[in-house]
Design an enzyme around this catalytic site. Structure first.
Site, PDB file in Angstrom:
ATOM      1  N   HIS A   1      -1.054   3.491  12.885  1.00  0.00           N
ATOM      2  CA  HIS A   1      -0.049   3.026  11.924  1.00  0.00           C
ATOM      3  C   HIS A   1       1.103   2.293  12.636  1.00  0.00           C
ATOM      4  CE1 HIS A   1       2.555   2.795   8.559  1.00  0.00           C
ATOM      5  NE2 HIS A   1       3.431   3.608   9.097  1.00  0.00           N
TER       6      HIS A   1
ATOM      7  N   ASP B   1      -3.677   3.202   0.604  1.00  0.00           N
ATOM      8  CA  ASP B   1      -3.783   4.587   0.138  1.00  0.00           C
ATOM      9  C   ASP B   1      -3.860   4.547  -1.395  1.00  0.00           C
ATOM     10  OD1 ASP B   1      -3.578   7.258  -0.334  1.00  0.00           O
ATOM     11  OD2 ASP B   1      -1.880   7.625   0.979  1.00  0.00           O
TER      12      ASP B   1
ATOM     13  N   ARG C   1       1.499   8.451   9.506  1.00  0.00           N
ATOM     14  CA  ARG C   1       2.631   7.809   8.837  1.00  0.00           C
ATOM     15  C   ARG C   1       3.928   8.602   8.974  1.00  0.00           C
ATOM     16  NH1 ARG C   1      -0.345   6.244   3.320  1.00  0.00           N
ATOM     17  NH2 ARG C   1      -1.640   7.995   3.981  1.00  0.00           N
ATOM     18  N   GLN C   2       3.806   9.893   9.280  1.00  0.00           N
ATOM     19  CA  GLN C   2       5.024  10.684   9.535  1.00  0.00           C
ATOM     20  C   GLN C   2       5.292  10.606  11.037  1.00  0.00           C
ATOM     21  OE1 GLN C   2       5.140  14.555   7.371  1.00  0.00           O
ATOM     22  NE2 GLN C   2       3.087  13.981   6.695  1.00  0.00           N
TER      23      GLN C   2
ATOM     24  N   LYS D   1       9.653  -4.734   1.500  1.00  0.00           N
ATOM     25  CA  LYS D   1       9.282  -3.618   0.618  1.00  0.00           C
ATOM     26  C   LYS D   1      10.271  -2.467   0.793  1.00  0.00           C
ATOM     27  CE  LYS D   1       6.056  -0.435   1.848  1.00  0.00           C
ATOM     28  NZ  LYS D   1       4.746   0.087   2.243  1.00  0.00           N
TER      29      LYS D   1
ATOM     30  N   GLY E   1      -0.542   0.987  -4.218  1.00  0.00           N
ATOM     31  CA  GLY E   1       0.737   0.506  -4.757  1.00  0.00           C
ATOM     32  C   GLY E   1       1.324  -0.631  -3.937  1.00  0.00           C
ATOM     33  N   THR E   2       1.386  -0.440  -2.619  1.00  0.00           N
ATOM     34  CA  THR E   2       1.971  -1.470  -1.748  1.00  0.00           C
ATOM     35  C   THR E   2       1.226  -2.786  -1.931  1.00  0.00           C
ATOM     36  OG1 THR E   2       2.574   0.200  -0.114  1.00  0.00           O
ATOM     37  CG2 THR E   2       2.384  -2.069   0.694  1.00  0.00           C
TER      38      THR E   2
ATOM     39  N   ARG F   1      10.767   1.758  -0.206  1.00  0.00           N
ATOM     40  CA  ARG F   1      10.135   2.958  -0.763  1.00  0.00           C
ATOM     41  C   ARG F   1      11.220   3.881  -1.290  1.00  0.00           C
ATOM     42  NH1 ARG F   1       4.866   3.966  -0.744  1.00  0.00           N
ATOM     43  NH2 ARG F   1       3.582   3.183   0.956  1.00  0.00           N
TER      44      ARG F   1
HETATM   45  C1  R5P Z   1       2.902   1.828   5.142  1.00  0.00           C
HETATM   46  O1  R5P Z   1       3.777   1.592   5.953  1.00  0.00           O
HETATM   47  C2  R5P Z   1       1.459   1.490   5.384  1.00  0.00           C
HETATM   48  O2  R5P Z   1       1.321   0.462   6.316  1.00  0.00           O
HETATM   49  C3  R5P Z   1       0.756   1.124   4.083  1.00  0.00           C
HETATM   50  O3  R5P Z   1       1.349  -0.066   3.571  1.00  0.00           O
HETATM   51  C4  R5P Z   1       0.876   2.225   3.069  1.00  0.00           C
HETATM   52  O4  R5P Z   1       0.536   3.461   3.650  1.00  0.00           O
HETATM   53  C5  R5P Z   1      -0.009   1.968   1.875  1.00  0.00           C
HETATM   54  O5  R5P Z   1       0.150   3.005   0.980  1.00  0.00           O
HETATM   55  P1  R5P Z   1      -0.085   2.781  -0.585  1.00  0.00           P
HETATM   56  O6  R5P Z   1      -1.416   2.102  -0.745  1.00  0.00           O
HETATM   57  O7  R5P Z   1      -0.082   4.169  -1.160  1.00  0.00           O
HETATM   58  O8  R5P Z   1       1.055   1.966  -1.097  1.00  0.00           O
END
Ligand code: R5P
Length: 310
Positions: free
Chosen positions: A127, A220, A93-94, A190, A223-224, A192
């Protein structure tokens, strides 16, 4: 061909080995008192085409080091070709600088993997597709879409579905699943505000009265997903479910999903979530072992891997 694995996801490695009807080679992995790792491969690897299966999931640093040290041992044991099979590629993700003086860990880890001796990489739902280009060695990025398509067709009425991308970055992925199913797509806008926190700004697409399936690469903290599901319900969606490739499921994620308005979440076994799923009420897992095994078989035989997705 030889198959071996580290400690990250033994059930998946065993399922791949079973599918290929090939044994997993014995590897002795020990930890010294100070936390350093020691690896000894218990059989001859000279001249072999070796596939080492290891997700760099939590504990990400330990699992990554295991992978690197195993590949170093294989190189020094004169393996002919080493393929790092990384069903979940952590640190992905980074993948760009998000501010001044920040790293690009996806590139750093790609360099470490090649530097430790990998000749090829086989991975799943990176990702972002362009991370493939961070590796200067051949890299096959598989997609869980065929596995999910099959499951969706078995559990849902496809005539009535809307595939939802939970952020702008996932649109290509959502469009590909929607295309296979002949479904419409919607997009969640969305934001962040800071790492680990997400806010829904808007939804692009008419979701009222529709059965929505959110499709993402990683869950993860949850939340998303939970924010997207709540926003879809608020705008009149009839039912919301989710298909997400990598079930990181950190912290209270399983509880959050249970308490959400979602009908169910389906993840794959790219990460070993056996323990977490024991208490889950609305999370199912589908195996990607046959997909990975078939890709391994094709790589070993110099056959096309992309044909798997035609
Ligand atoms: C972000 O761009 C990824 O595609 C996921 O949406 C994100 O990593 C999900 O993270 P979390 O469940 O902590 O919101």
């Amino acid at each position: 061909m030889k198959l071996m694995c580290g400690n990250a996801n033994r059930p998946l490695a065993q399922a791949i080995a079973d599918y290929l009807d090939a044994p997993l080679s014995n590897v002795d992995i020990e930890t010294f008192a100070d936390g350093e790792l020691f690896v000894r491969i218990d059989e001859n690897m000279r001249g072999e085409d070796v596939f080492i299966i290891q997700s760099t999931s939590k504990p990400a640093n330990d699992n990554l080091m295991e992978l690197l040290i195993c590949m170093d041992a294989l190189t020094r044991a004169s393996a002919r070709r080493i393929t790092a099979v990384i069903p979940y590629f952590g640190y992905a993700r980074q993948d760009r600088k998000t501010g001044g003086r920040t790293p690009i860990t996806a590139k750093l880890v790609a360099n470490l993997i090649a530097g430790a001796g990998a000749h090829r990489v086989l991975t799943l739902d990176l990702h972002a597709g362009q991370i493939q280009g961070f590796f200067d060695i051949p890299t096959d990025n598989l997609f869980a879409t065929p596995v999910f398509e099959q499951d969706i067709r078995a559990h849902y009425d496809v005539k009535d579905l809307m595939i939802v991308s939970p952020d702008v970055g996932g649109v290509v992925r959502a469009r590909s699943l929607a295309g296979r199913l002949g479904a419409d797509i919607a997009i969640v806008d969305k934001r962040r505000p800071r790492p680990g926190m997400s806010e829904v700004m808007n939804i692009i697409g008419e979701v009222e009265g529709r059965n929505c399936i959110i499709f993402d690469d990683i869950i993860d903290s949850g939340g998303t997903l939970c924010n997207a599901a709540a926003a879809l319900k608020e705008r009149g969606a009839k039912e919301v479910s989710a298909y997400i490739t990598h079930g990181v499921l950190s912290g209270e994620a399983v509880k959050k999903i249970a308490n959400s308005e979602m009908k169910e979440l389906v993840v794959t076994d790219s990460i070993d979530s056996t323990k977490k799923l024991e208490t889950a009420t609305n999370i199912r897992s589908r195996s990607v072992a046959p997909l990975l095994a078939e890709a391994i078989r094709r790589i070993a035989n110099d056959e096309s891997v992309s044909k798997l997705f035609d």
